[in-house]
Design a protein around this motif. Sequence first.
Motif, PDB file in Angstrom:
ATOM      1  N   VAL A   1       0.829  -1.211   0.000  1.00 27.76           N
ATOM      2  CA  VAL A   1       0.000   0.000   0.000  1.00 27.76           C
ATOM      3  C   VAL A   1       0.864   1.262   0.000  1.00 27.76           C
ATOM      4  CG1 VAL A   1      -1.990  -1.108   1.107  1.00 27.76           C
ATOM      5  CG2 VAL A   1      -0.213  -0.086   2.537  1.00 27.76           C
ATOM      6  N   ALA A   2       0.263   2.376  -0.428  1.00 27.65           N
ATOM      7  CA  ALA A   2       0.893   3.712  -0.423  1.00 27.65           C
ATOM      8  C   ALA A   2       2.218   3.760  -1.197  1.00 27.65           C
ATOM      9  CB  ALA A   2       1.088   4.208   1.019  1.00 27.65           C
ATOM     10  N   GLY A   3       2.356   2.885  -2.185  1.00 28.33           N
ATOM     11  CA  GLY A   3       3.582   2.881  -2.981  1.00 28.33           C
ATOM     12  C   GLY A   3       4.778   2.292  -2.255  1.00 28.33           C
ATOM     13  N   LEU A   4       4.519   1.635  -1.122  1.00 23.05           N
ATOM     14  CA  LEU A   4       5.598   1.037  -0.328  1.00 23.05           C
ATOM     15  C   LEU A   4       5.466  -0.487  -0.400  1.00 23.05           C
ATOM     16  CD1 LEU A   4       4.928   3.341   2.733  1.00 23.05           C
ATOM     17  CD2 LEU A   4       7.054   3.408   1.430  1.00 23.05           C
ATOM     18  N   PRO A   5       6.371  -1.169  -1.100  1.00 18.65           N
ATOM     19  CA  PRO A   5       6.227  -2.620  -1.266  1.00 18.65           C
ATOM     20  C   PRO A   5       6.181  -3.384   0.057  1.00 18.65           C
ATOM     21  CG  PRO A   5       7.925  -1.757  -2.730  1.00 18.65           C
ATOM     22  CD  PRO A   5       7.528  -0.633  -1.820  1.00 18.65           C
ATOM     23  N   THR A   6       6.769  -2.835   1.127  1.00 20.01           N
ATOM     24  CA  THR A   6       6.797  -3.557   2.401  1.00 20.01           C
ATOM     25  C   THR A   6       5.754  -3.042   3.408  1.00 20.01           C
ATOM     26  OG1 THR A   6       8.628  -2.135   3.066  1.00 20.01           O
ATOM     27  CG2 THR A   6       9.205  -4.316   2.222  1.00 20.01           C
ATOM     28  N   ALA A   7       4.796  -2.263   2.912  1.00 16.71           N
ATOM     29  CA  ALA A   7       3.684  -1.834   3.774  1.00 16.71           C
ATOM     30  C   ALA A   7       2.455  -2.679   3.447  1.00 16.71           C
ATOM     31  CB  ALA A   7       3.369  -0.367   3.522  1.00 16.71           C
ATOM     32  N   PHE A   8       1.641  -2.948   4.462  1.00 16.25           N
ATOM     33  CA  PHE A   8       0.391  -3.668   4.196  1.00 16.25           C
ATOM     34  C   PHE A   8      -0.659  -3.338   5.251  1.00 16.25           C
ATOM     35  CE2 PHE A   8       0.416  -7.009   7.477  1.00 16.25           C
ATOM     36  CZ  PHE A   8       1.739  -7.009   7.885  1.00 16.25           C
ATOM     37  N   VAL A   9      -1.898  -3.630   4.901  1.00 16.08           N
ATOM     38  CA  VAL A   9      -2.998  -3.442   5.854  1.00 16.08           C
ATOM     39  C   VAL A   9      -3.743  -4.764   5.952  1.00 16.08           C
ATOM     40  CG1 VAL A   9      -5.085  -2.146   6.426  1.00 16.08           C
ATOM     41  CG2 VAL A   9      -3.231  -1.001   5.203  1.00 16.08           C
ATOM     42  N   ALA A  10      -3.932  -5.247   7.182  1.00 20.53           N
ATOM     43  CA  ALA A  10      -4.671  -6.489   7.424  1.00 20.53           C
ATOM     44  C   ALA A  10      -5.956  -6.139   8.172  1.00 20.53           C
ATOM     45  CB  ALA A  10      -3.828  -7.458   8.235  1.00 20.53           C
ATOM     46  N   SER A  11      -7.107  -6.480   7.576  1.00 14.99           N
ATOM     47  CA  SER A  11      -8.397  -6.093   8.181  1.00 14.99           C
ATOM     48  C   SER A  11      -9.249  -7.313   8.488  1.00 14.99           C
ATOM     49  CB  SER A  11      -9.210  -5.219   7.232  1.00 14.99           C
ATOM     50  OG  SER A  11      -8.448  -4.159   6.763  1.00 14.99           O
ATOM     51  N   TYR A  12     -10.093  -7.132   9.493  1.00 11.93           N
ATOM     52  CA  TYR A  12     -11.088  -8.167   9.812  1.00 11.93           C
ATOM     53  C   TYR A  12     -12.333  -7.482  10.353  1.00 11.93           C
ATOM     54  CZ  TYR A  12     -13.244 -12.440  11.458  1.00 11.93           C
ATOM     55  OH  TYR A  12     -14.127 -13.476  11.647  1.00 11.93           O
ATOM     56  N   GLY A  13     -13.496  -8.047  10.032  1.00 14.48           N
ATOM     57  CA  GLY A  13     -14.760  -7.516  10.542  1.00 14.48           C
ATOM     58  C   GLY A  13     -15.347  -6.477   9.626  1.00 14.48           C
ATOM     59  N   GLN A  14     -16.455  -5.893  10.083  1.00 18.42           N
ATOM     60  CA  GLN A  14     -17.056  -4.827   9.280  1.00 18.42           C
ATOM     61  C   GLN A  14     -17.799  -3.836  10.156  1.00 18.42           C
ATOM     62  OE1 GLN A  14     -20.601  -6.564   7.116  1.00 18.42           O
ATOM     63  NE2 GLN A  14     -19.256  -8.326   7.170  1.00 18.42           N
ATOM     64  N   GLY A  15     -17.990  -2.649   9.606  1.00 18.86           N
ATOM     65  CA  GLY A  15     -18.722  -1.600  10.309  1.00 18.86           C
ATOM     66  C   GLY A  15     -17.888  -0.920  11.368  1.00 18.86           C
ATOM     67  N   ARG A  16     -18.581  -0.053  12.127  1.00 19.53           N
ATOM     68  CA  ARG A  16     -17.882   0.732  13.153  1.00 19.53           C
ATOM     69  C   ARG A  16     -18.067   0.096  14.529  1.00 19.53           C
ATOM     70  NH1 ARG A  16     -15.339   4.952  11.772  1.00 19.53           N
ATOM     71  NH2 ARG A  16     -15.613   5.636   9.658  1.00 19.53           N
ATOM     72  N   PRO A  17     -17.184   0.439  15.461  1.00 20.78           N
ATOM     73  CA  PRO A  17     -16.011   1.284  15.270  1.00 20.78           C
ATOM     74  C   PRO A  17     -14.911   0.592  14.457  1.00 20.78           C
ATOM     75  CG  PRO A  17     -16.020   0.398  17.503  1.00 20.78           C
ATOM     76  CD  PRO A  17     -17.301  -0.040  16.856  1.00 20.78           C
ATOM     77  N   ILE A  18     -14.089   1.411  13.811  1.00 20.96           N
ATOM     78  CA  ILE A  18     -12.911   0.879  13.132  1.00 20.96           C
ATOM     79  C   ILE A  18     -11.704   1.266  13.988  1.00 20.96           C
ATOM     80  CG2 ILE A  18     -11.626   0.718  10.969  1.00 20.96           C
ATOM     81  CD1 ILE A  18     -14.001   2.028   9.538  1.00 20.96           C
ATOM     82  N   VAL A  19     -11.043   0.260  14.533  1.00 14.02           N
ATOM     83  CA  VAL A  19      -9.884   0.513  15.397  1.00 14.02           C
ATOM     84  C   VAL A  19      -8.635   0.036  14.672  1.00 14.02           C
ATOM     85  CG1 VAL A  19      -8.809   0.013  17.623  1.00 14.02           C
ATOM     86  CG2 VAL A  19     -11.290   0.311  17.485  1.00 14.02           C
ATOM     87  N   GLY A  20      -7.618   0.873  14.659  1.00 19.10           N
ATOM     88  CA  GLY A  20      -6.360   0.523  13.994  1.00 19.10           C
ATOM     89  C   GLY A  20      -5.259   0.272  15.011  1.00 19.10           C
ATOM     90  N   ILE A  21      -4.271  -0.499  14.603  1.00 20.06           N
ATOM     91  CA  ILE A  21      -3.086  -0.689  15.458  1.00 20.06           C
ATOM     92  C   ILE A  21      -1.861  -0.752  14.558  1.00 20.06           C
ATOM     93  CG2 ILE A  21      -3.433  -3.217  15.612  1.00 20.06           C
ATOM     94  CD1 ILE A  21      -2.363  -2.846  18.595  1.00 20.06           C
TER      95      ILE A  21
END
Length: 482
Positions: A83-103
């Motif tokens: 993601v974001a043009g960075l080959p070693t960046a990634f986002v792992a998601s699970y679930g749906q709806g709010r709240p959306i909590v990031g770490i």
Amino acid sequence: MKPFLARTAFVLAAVAMAVSLAPGASVKKKEEAVASVERHQSEIIALSDQVWGFAELALQEVRSAKALADYAEAQGFEVERGVAGLPTAFVASYGQGRPIVGILGEYDALPGLSQKAQSAKEVLVPGAPGHGCGHNLLGTAALSAALAIKDLMAAGKLKGTIRFYGTPAEEAVGGKVYMVREGLFKDLDVCLSWHPSDKTKVAVDSSQALVEFFVEFSGKTAHAAGDPWNGRSAVAAMELFTAGLNRMREFVKPTVRMHYSIVKGGDVPNVVPAYAKLWCWLRDSKGAGVEQLLARTHKIAEGAALMTETEAKITVQSGNWETLVNLAGAKVLFANLDRLGPVPFTPEEQEFAKEIQRATGVEPKGLDGKVQPWAAPKPDPEGGSTDVGDVSWVVPMLGLGVTTAPLDAPWHAWPTAACAGMSIGHKGLVHAAKVLAATMVDLYEDPKTVQAIQAEFKEKTKGIAYKPFVPEGPPPLPGEKR
Ligand SMILES: [Zn+2]
């Protein structure tokens, strides 16, 4: 003065509200989250040791990012890589709806810090990088906490979305800055982060703002003895520039830090050097202070060029905003840290730490795993910057430090790398994961807590438009000329 008082009163009210609404009904779910961390503990520790062994530098964390992303995917997360043009960046998601909590999770190492996981200094791979900031623990603990929340969601016990951010290049370049620029955090309700430390405490202090740039001088070559009058030395310009910068040192606030390294300073003495390059970092408590320093630095570069009849060029490469602390969130984190108590180090681990302390000339006090009492934020942060700061201006950020290394021993150095590869680091990792997971349970269970955190964020960011220090265009990837 008045707006400040009004703001303080508001913040205190928000904190009081958050505290009164904290834990309670969610205790059972927190216990389940902690149990989930324990259930996955051996896999997570193995993953941490693997990343510790890879010890990959900023933007080169190919194997480390893959190991974490593969594990998240195998556990049922949806993973978006590169993601974001960075080959070693990634986002792992699970679930749906709010709240959306990031770490947030980091996994980059530092150059030249290869070290065996032992209490005496000894290189593991000569010349290789090492995890002297414990980021192998950082990324895996954050992923472990996210996994605990995922387990509760899968069992139908929590509702919403959990997102783990694989954020590369914290030690150089600042991967998160590019991820912020891409808008990857903008729909989050709250974000959490932690960092290995020699103390266990909730982060209520900010970090320094930083701007990172190159200063280049261009002159003319000539024979240094035969026809020096035809030459204009870029190295002479660079020397005058650093002299100017070091003169300025006396006339800046005590909160300022300025450091540089010489990237290119000529080739051979008998050629007047036509090119010189310096890599410079300026820091202060706030971004505005850093902007002022940068403006003064431009004048020093111009002056040096004028004196030597060369040309100066300053190119900003990156930078970080100071971290915006969220006290309402910090209180929730503190309640959960306090509930879990100290990091349970063994007498053997204490002895290991003392051996390191003796070897590095600091008092042999061992490990300080106890929970530091709640303390009011300091007016200025201690030295150091992080790209977590940039994220903290677009989403409320909760930060934690957990003991993974001997008290007062050198950081960004072999002792941190040694402990990050053995049971001391592992204990800190597991402890951090438990506190972060329990805190997230509060965020999913109690909308009023989230509201209080967001209200403080809104108040503190009022009228401030975040603008990253990084220049336009794609991130500087390894092997590319810049
Ligand atoms: Zn770090």
